[in-house]
Design a protein around this motif. Structure first.
Motif, PDB file in Angstrom:
ATOM      1  N   VAL A   1      38.602  43.163  51.515  1.00  0.00           N
ATOM      2  CA  VAL A   1      38.427  42.932  50.077  1.00  0.00           C
ATOM      3  C   VAL A   1      37.690  41.629  49.802  1.00  0.00           C
ATOM      4  N   LYS A   2      38.023  40.580  50.545  1.00  0.00           N
ATOM      5  CA  LYS A   2      37.390  39.278  50.308  1.00  0.00           C
ATOM      6  C   LYS A   2      35.890  39.302  50.573  1.00  0.00           C
ATOM      7  N   ASP A   3      35.410  40.303  51.314  1.00  0.00           N
ATOM      8  CA  ASP A   3      33.989  40.400  51.647  1.00  0.00           C
ATOM      9  C   ASP A   3      33.265  41.491  50.863  1.00  0.00           C
ATOM     10  N   LEU A   4      33.949  42.094  49.888  1.00  0.00           N
ATOM     11  CA  LEU A   4      33.335  43.177  49.112  1.00  0.00           C
ATOM     12  C   LEU A   4      32.402  42.657  48.028  1.00  0.00           C
ATOM     13  N   ASP A   5      32.466  41.374  47.752  1.00  0.00           N
ATOM     14  CA  ASP A   5      31.638  40.787  46.697  1.00  0.00           C
ATOM     15  C   ASP A   5      31.893  41.492  45.368  1.00  0.00           C
ATOM     16  N   LEU A   6      33.189  41.598  45.035  1.00  0.00           N
ATOM     17  CA  LEU A   6      33.559  42.227  43.766  1.00  0.00           C
ATOM     18  C   LEU A   6      33.005  41.414  42.608  1.00  0.00           C
ATOM     19  N   PRO A   7      32.554  42.064  41.548  1.00  0.00           N
ATOM     20  CA  PRO A   7      32.051  41.327  40.380  1.00  0.00           C
ATOM     21  C   PRO A   7      33.160  40.513  39.731  1.00  0.00           C
ATOM     22  N   HIS A   8      32.796  39.502  38.980  1.00  0.00           N
ATOM     23  CA  HIS A   8      33.773  38.601  38.366  1.00  0.00           C
ATOM     24  C   HIS A   8      34.660  39.296  37.349  1.00  0.00           C
ATOM     25  N   ASP A   9      34.242  40.488  36.857  1.00  0.00           N
ATOM     26  CA  ASP A   9      35.006  41.194  35.836  1.00  0.00           C
ATOM     27  C   ASP A   9      35.803  42.374  36.400  1.00  0.00           C
ATOM     28  N   MET A  10      36.126  42.308  37.699  1.00  0.00           N
ATOM     29  CA  MET A  10      36.884  43.383  38.339  1.00  0.00           C
ATOM     30  C   MET A  10      37.796  42.810  39.411  1.00  0.00           C
ATOM     31  N   THR A  11      38.995  43.380  39.559  1.00  0.00           N
ATOM     32  CA  THR A  11      39.887  42.995  40.645  1.00  0.00           C
ATOM     33  C   THR A  11      40.725  44.197  41.053  1.00  0.00           C
ATOM     34  N   LEU A  12      41.219  44.169  42.280  1.00  0.00           N
ATOM     35  CA  LEU A  12      42.059  45.243  42.808  1.00  0.00           C
ATOM     36  C   LEU A  12      43.498  44.746  42.820  1.00  0.00           C
ATOM     37  N   GLY A  13      44.383  45.459  42.132  1.00  0.00           N
ATOM     38  CA  GLY A  13      45.741  44.971  41.948  1.00  0.00           C
ATOM     39  C   GLY A  13      46.746  45.465  42.963  1.00  0.00           C
ATOM     40  N   GLY A  14      46.479  46.602  43.581  1.00  0.00           N
ATOM     41  CA  GLY A  14      47.409  47.177  44.546  1.00  0.00           C
ATOM     42  C   GLY A  14      46.905  48.538  44.968  1.00  0.00           C
ATOM     43  N   LEU A  15      47.588  49.145  45.931  1.00  0.00           N
ATOM     44  CA  LEU A  15      47.163  50.473  46.388  1.00  0.00           C
ATOM     45  C   LEU A  15      48.358  51.257  46.900  1.00  0.00           C
ATOM     46  N   ILE A  16      48.143  52.561  47.023  1.00  0.00           N
ATOM     47  CA  ILE A  16      49.131  53.459  47.611  1.00  0.00           C
ATOM     48  C   ILE A  16      48.514  54.030  48.884  1.00  0.00           C
ATOM     49  N   ARG A  17      49.198  53.822  50.008  1.00  0.00           N
ATOM     50  CA  ARG A  17      48.716  54.343  51.296  1.00  0.00           C
ATOM     51  C   ARG A  17      49.836  55.149  51.946  1.00  0.00           C
ATOM     52  N   ALA A  18      49.558  56.409  52.194  1.00  0.00           N
ATOM     53  CA  ALA A  18      50.557  57.317  52.772  1.00  0.00           C
ATOM     54  C   ALA A  18      51.840  57.310  51.945  1.00  0.00           C
ATOM     55  N   GLY A  19      51.681  57.203  50.631  1.00  0.00           N
ATOM     56  CA  GLY A  19      52.818  57.257  49.730  1.00  0.00           C
ATOM     57  C   GLY A  19      53.528  55.955  49.498  1.00  0.00           C
ATOM     58  N   GLU A  20      53.112  54.871  50.198  1.00  0.00           N
ATOM     59  CA  GLU A  20      53.785  53.590  50.084  1.00  0.00           C
ATOM     60  C   GLU A  20      52.927  52.581  49.323  1.00  0.00           C
ATOM     61  N   PRO A  21      53.523  51.813  48.386  1.00  0.00           N
ATOM     62  CA  PRO A  21      52.763  50.813  47.639  1.00  0.00           C
ATOM     63  C   PRO A  21      52.511  49.557  48.467  1.00  0.00           C
ATOM     64  N   VAL A  22      51.319  48.964  48.269  1.00  0.00           N
ATOM     65  CA  VAL A  22      50.927  47.748  48.984  1.00  0.00           C
ATOM     66  C   VAL A  22      50.189  46.847  48.003  1.00  0.00           C
ATOM     67  N   MET A  23      50.509  45.544  48.002  1.00  0.00           N
ATOM     68  CA  MET A  23      49.737  44.593  47.218  1.00  0.00           C
ATOM     69  C   MET A  23      48.418  44.297  47.928  1.00  0.00           C
ATOM     70  N   VAL A  24      47.351  44.211  47.175  1.00  0.00           N
ATOM     71  CA  VAL A  24      46.036  43.929  47.746  1.00  0.00           C
ATOM     72  C   VAL A  24      45.858  42.425  47.902  1.00  0.00           C
ATOM     73  N   GLU A  25      45.446  42.000  49.105  1.00  0.00           N
ATOM     74  CA  GLU A  25      45.143  40.605  49.387  1.00  0.00           C
ATOM     75  C   GLU A  25      43.704  40.498  49.872  1.00  0.00           C
ATOM     76  N   GLY A  26      43.239  39.275  50.103  1.00  0.00           N
ATOM     77  CA  GLY A  26      41.866  39.078  50.537  1.00  0.00           C
ATOM     78  C   GLY A  26      41.533  39.756  51.843  1.00  0.00           C
ATOM     79  N   ASP A  27      42.500  39.800  52.772  1.00  0.00           N
ATOM     80  CA  ASP A  27      42.219  40.410  54.074  1.00  0.00           C
ATOM     81  C   ASP A  27      42.621  41.887  54.137  1.00  0.00           C
TER      82      ASP A  27
END
Length: 446
Positions: free
Chosen positions: A394-420
């Motif tokens: 995520v830290k290398d995706l060069d996301l625009p300043h007006d967008m962020t990723l707040g979390g995700l669901i992987r295999a049914g389990e919630p995960v907080m999104v971090e830079g790595d």
């Protein structure tokens, strides 16, 4: 995608503006040409003066080539009829705004599909559910469940004594990244996507993504200590008030103050036993005192007059009511309501527009909500195999300043999104973005 929208009221107008940013082929029709004047103000929208129940006018709007026909006029019968005609004239999908909950019952769904009404939306029901969520968690300003409740987005107004005030985000989240993620800050009616060195200030409205098991931690983190809601007072016996009273838990005592005698009688005969109907004017402070406003924990203003609702909530706060919620249907008033700090704001037109909008994004958006307090959106998206968002951390995706990723669901389990964090194929990702970033979603997720 070609979309024909019938009805240039606030729902249709807001929806058309949202879609125009996505460069869809948009036609909006209305019998009142003055309502269509906005389409000439820098928007790529074709206005058509016409009646959506007229086959000729629908043909003039080229409905036979429409991928989606949406009818959101104030009249339910008009919307149903328009969808029937549009479907028979060739529209691929149809969507109608309705006022009758009965139409949404599973036993009636097949009937409406057979006559050409593909999908329906009942804005009052959606608004009532948002009110119930606000009452059940009175310390929040906004509360949304995403991915079936596995991820949660909470909006909290922080006060000067809150532990988070005056500290940079990187310091606040150093030991808590697995628990929650601060995705946005609304300050002086401006939405900010924060970075690590940003500092939370007193009276900021902070949006935090988290999981259900960490709600208590978020509450302590933001310094919120509110009472349990046992008594609710509602100003106005509208359809939203009716549904809200039905959806609130039975242990909550509800008083609805309604100024129309006939409506008061109807409500008293049809609502549950824990709902008391008061015939009177909720603007009368003597009446409010008589009915126990000082012992009320939540006050909800649901009349058709946005100004009265806002003023009533301000008055309720002066009486010591902890939670106030105002229906503000004039979209232009919403920033004012935020500045006046009246509490939570409900706008059924924005709710309706955002639910229709989710049908129209090219990316796999299963749910999208528009924040009533700013030009911002929360979306649930699926990361496709080989999509850009899966190619690097995520830290290398060069996301625009007006967008962020707040979390995700992987295999049914919630995960907080971090830079790595590395987004994987089939991950379901919560994206928080300003309106300006909506068109960029396809670049990252398709």
């Amino acid at each position: 995608m070609k979309v024909v929208i019938a009805g240039a009221g606030e729902v249709g107008t807001h929806l058309a503006k949202m879609l125009s940013r996505e460069r869809h082929d948009i036609v909006i029709m209305d019998e009142d040409d003055e309502k269509l004047a906005f389409a000439h103000s820098g928007f790529d929208i074709q206005p058509v003066v016409g009646n959506p129940t007229s086959p000729k006018d629908l043909e003039d709007a080229r409905v036979k080539k429409a991928d989606l026909f949406v009818s959101v006029t104030p009249e339910e019968a008009t919307n149903i009829t328009a969808c029937m005609l549009a479907s028979n004239l060739g529209a691929q999908k149809t969507f109608a705004r309705i006022n009758n909950y009965e139409y949404l019952l599973p036993k009636n769904r097949d009937l409406f599909e057979k006559i050409g009404v593909g999908s329906m939306i009942y804005p009052e029901m959606l608004a009532a559910k948002e009110i119930v969520a606000a009452v059940e968690r009175p310390w929040t300003r906004q509360y949304w469940e995403l991915f079936g409740g596995r991820l949660i987005l909470i909006g909290v107004k922080v006060r000067e004594q809150a532990p988070v005030v005056g500290k940079p985000l990187y310091e606040l989240l150093a030991n808590n990244r697995k628990m929650y993620h601060i995705v946005a800050i609304n300050r002086d009616n401006e939405m900010i996507i924060p970075r690590g060195r940003d500092v939370i200030q007193a009276d900021d409205l902070v949006f935090i993504s988290t999981m259900r098991e960490y709600e208590k931690d978020v509450r302590l983190f933001t310094g919120k200590h509110g009472p349990e809601i046992k008594n609710v007072m509602i100003m106005g016996g509208s359809r939203i008030a009716y549904r809200t009273s039905q959806y609130l838990p039975d242990h909550i005592q509800i008083k609805i103050i309604e100024s129309n005698r006939e409506k008061s009688i109807y409500l008293s005969e049809t609502l549950p036993r824990n709902v008391l109907i008061i015939y009177g004017d909720a603007r009368d402070t003597d009446l409010l005192m008589q009915e126990g406003i000082r012992q009320t924990q939540a006050f909800i203003a649901l009349t058709d007059d946005s100004s009265n609702n806002m003023l009533a909530c301000m008055a309720a706060k002066r009486f010591g009511v902890y939670k106030t919620i105002a229906q503000v249907e004039n979209i232009d008033y919403i920033p004012l309501a935020a500045r006046m700090d009246i509490g939570a704001v409900i706008n059924k037109k924005l709710i309706a527009a955002s639910h229709i909008y989710q049908f129209l994004l090219d990316a796999d958006v299963s749910n999208i909500k528009c924040l009533a307090i700013a030009n911002a959106n929360v979306a649930e998206l699926v990361a496709h195999r080989d999509s850009y968002v899966t190619r690097r951390q995520v830290k290398d995706l060069d996301l625009p300043h007006d967008m962020t990723l707040g979390g995700l669901i992987r295999a049914g389990e919630p995960v907080m999104v971090e830079g790595d964090t590395q987004i994987c194929a089939d991950d379901r990702v919560m994206v928080f973005c300003l309106d300006s970033a909506m068109s960029k979603l396809k670049k990252y997720f398709n």
